[in-house]
Enzyme design. Structure first.
Site, PDB file in Angstrom:
ATOM      1  N   LYS A 201       0.815  -1.212   0.000  1.00 22.09           N
ATOM      2  CA  LYS A 201       0.000   0.000   0.000  1.00 22.09           C
ATOM      3  C   LYS A 201       0.852   1.267   0.000  1.00 22.09           C
ATOM      4  O   LYS A 201       2.015   1.250   0.373  1.00 22.09           O
ATOM      5  CB  LYS A 201      -1.009  -0.040   1.158  1.00 22.09           C
ATOM      6  CG  LYS A 201      -2.130  -1.041   0.837  1.00 22.09           C
ATOM      7  CD  LYS A 201      -3.245  -1.061   1.824  1.00 22.09           C
ATOM      8  CE  LYS A 201      -4.317  -2.068   1.315  1.00 22.09           C
ATOM      9  NZ  LYS A 201      -5.339  -2.345   2.314  1.00 22.09           N
TER      10      LYS A 201
ATOM     11  N   ARG B 124      -3.217 -10.210   5.004  1.00 16.14           N
ATOM     12  CA  ARG B 124      -3.622 -10.382   3.602  1.00 16.14           C
ATOM     13  C   ARG B 124      -2.528  -9.769   2.727  1.00 16.14           C
ATOM     14  O   ARG B 124      -2.314  -8.553   2.787  1.00 16.14           O
ATOM     15  CB  ARG B 124      -4.958  -9.662   3.408  1.00 16.14           C
ATOM     16  CG  ARG B 124      -5.495  -9.670   1.991  1.00 16.14           C
ATOM     17  CD  ARG B 124      -6.765  -8.806   1.902  1.00 16.14           C
ATOM     18  NE  ARG B 124      -7.281  -8.779   0.547  1.00 16.14           N
ATOM     19  CZ  ARG B 124      -6.809  -7.971  -0.404  1.00 16.14           C
ATOM     20  NH1 ARG B 124      -5.836  -7.131  -0.153  1.00 16.14           N
ATOM     21  NH2 ARG B 124      -7.351  -8.018  -1.619  1.00 16.14           N
TER      22      ARG B 124
HETATM   23  N1  PMM Z   1      -7.329  -4.067   0.838  1.00 11.70           N
HETATM   24  C1  PMM Z   1      -7.619  -4.133  -0.474  1.00 11.70           C
HETATM   25  C2  PMM Z   1      -8.602  -5.018  -0.940  1.00 11.70           C
HETATM   26  N2  PMM Z   1      -9.247  -5.842  -0.096  1.00 11.70           N
HETATM   27  N3  PMM Z   1      -9.600  -6.662   2.077  1.00 11.70           N
HETATM   28  C3  PMM Z   1      -9.331  -6.623   3.383  1.00 11.70           C
HETATM   29  N4  PMM Z   1      -9.990  -7.460   4.232  1.00 11.70           N
HETATM   30  N5  PMM Z   1      -8.409  -5.768   3.912  1.00 11.70           N
HETATM   31  C4  PMM Z   1      -7.711  -4.890   3.120  1.00 11.70           C
HETATM   32  O1  PMM Z   1      -6.881  -4.127   3.643  1.00 11.70           O
HETATM   33  C5  PMM Z   1      -7.982  -4.892   1.715  1.00 11.70           C
HETATM   34  C6  PMM Z   1      -8.954  -5.810   1.226  1.00 11.70           C
HETATM   35  C7  PMM Z   1      -6.915  -3.251  -1.442  1.00 11.70           C
HETATM   36  O2  PMM Z   1      -5.717  -3.823  -1.875  1.00 11.70           O
HETATM   37  P1  PMM Z   1      -5.459  -4.635  -3.278  1.00 11.70           P
HETATM   38  O3  PMM Z   1      -6.264  -3.973  -4.372  1.00 11.70           O
HETATM   39  O4  PMM Z   1      -3.998  -4.518  -3.483  1.00 11.70           O
HETATM   40  O5  PMM Z   1      -5.886  -6.041  -3.088  1.00 11.70           O
END
Ligand code: PMM
Length: 269
Positions: A208, A250
């Protein structure tokens, strides 16, 4: 020991791996590789939540994720569906997903809680204050960790009222969602307040922007911070999160975080 969720984004425009896994076979192969690297759960998403990202609509989202979920489930892998849409959550659970990962905590789709209650799936609820297009407009807090904990507590109560047993809940403070730069660090420093809520805690720092910001300040140039450097930063935050007692992290790069967690575990064991 802290678990690892591996990210399988089937989107053309996500934070960092957008476009690479749009093809079903490639997404499945990527998921299998993350599983081999040590992911306990694969989190499959078909709509980017990147700041400024457009919504895609249920039909396109499901065309992207359902075939991928079916194949990963057939391979015996626990799958989570990363979606804001109740219809997509329902379709994903029918395809075998065990967890609904709703970064909005039930705020984005009025049908979501009822669908999850009915489905029997576990429910990961994130801290969220609005859709990606205007999420930084909502980044105002008294004390970030306290405010996030109290809003997550409201989401937990709403889920319980909808008939979702507390044991099925997972809470996520939503790093980067309606939080700018330093607010993410304030939130991580206050992680104990999220832990005190009670349910399993999931946290997502992977690649991020707030991590890249730290690394950029340390560099002579203003060049893009490489994926490898953001993965190293992610592994470090994941190790700290493990030390704070979170249930799962995650991440995109499962192998790097698995190593970091093994080292953190050796220290604390
Ligand atoms: N961040 C993203 C997408 N899904 N789900 C959870 N539970 N927690 C998060 O911090 C989260 C998520 C955005 O990141 P990405 O697009 O790189 O997957």
């Amino acid at each position: 020991m802290t678990g690892i969720w591996g990210i399988v984004n089937v989107t053309p425009d996500s934070f960092s791996d957008g476009g690479r896994y749009l093809d079903v076979d490639r997404a499945v192969a990527h998921g299998l590789a993350l599983r081999a690297d040590g992911a306990g759960v694969l989190d499959v998403g078909g709509e980017s939540t990147r700041p400024g990202a457009d919504r895609v609509g249920d039909r396109v989202e499901q065309q992207r994720v359902i075939p991928v979920i079916e194949q990963l489930v057939a391979a015996g892998i626990p799958v989570s569906i990363d979606t804001l849409s109740a219809a997509t959550a329902a379709a994903a659970v029918r395809a075998g997903a065990r967890i609904v990962n709703d970064v909005s905590g039930g705020l984005a789709d009025p049908e979501m809680r009822a669908v999850v209650a009915e489905s029997g799936a576990d429910y990961a609820i994130g801290h969220w204050r609005g859709f990606s297009v205007d999420m930084y407009a909502n980044a105002q807090y008294g004390r970030v960790a306290r405010d996030v904990a109290s809003e997550l507590h409201e989401r937990m109560s709403e889920a319980a009222s909808a008939g979702i047993a507390p044991s099925r809940l997972i809470v996520d403070p939503g790093i980067g969602f309606a939080k700018a730069g330093e607010q993410n660090w304030d939130l991580l420093r206050g992680l104990d307040e999220i832990m005190a809520l009670g349910p399993r805690v999931l946290i997502g720092t992977s690649r991020k922007r707030f991590l890249a910001d730290v690394l950029r300040h340390d560099s002579a140039t203003n060049a893009e911070v490489s994926e490898a450097r953001r993965d190293l930063a992610t592994a470090i935050t994941s190790a700290f999160a493990a030390r704070a007692g979170v249930w799962a992290v995650r991440v995109h790069n499962v192998a790097a975080t698995r190593d970091a967690l093994a080292v953190a575990h050796a220290w604390t064991a």
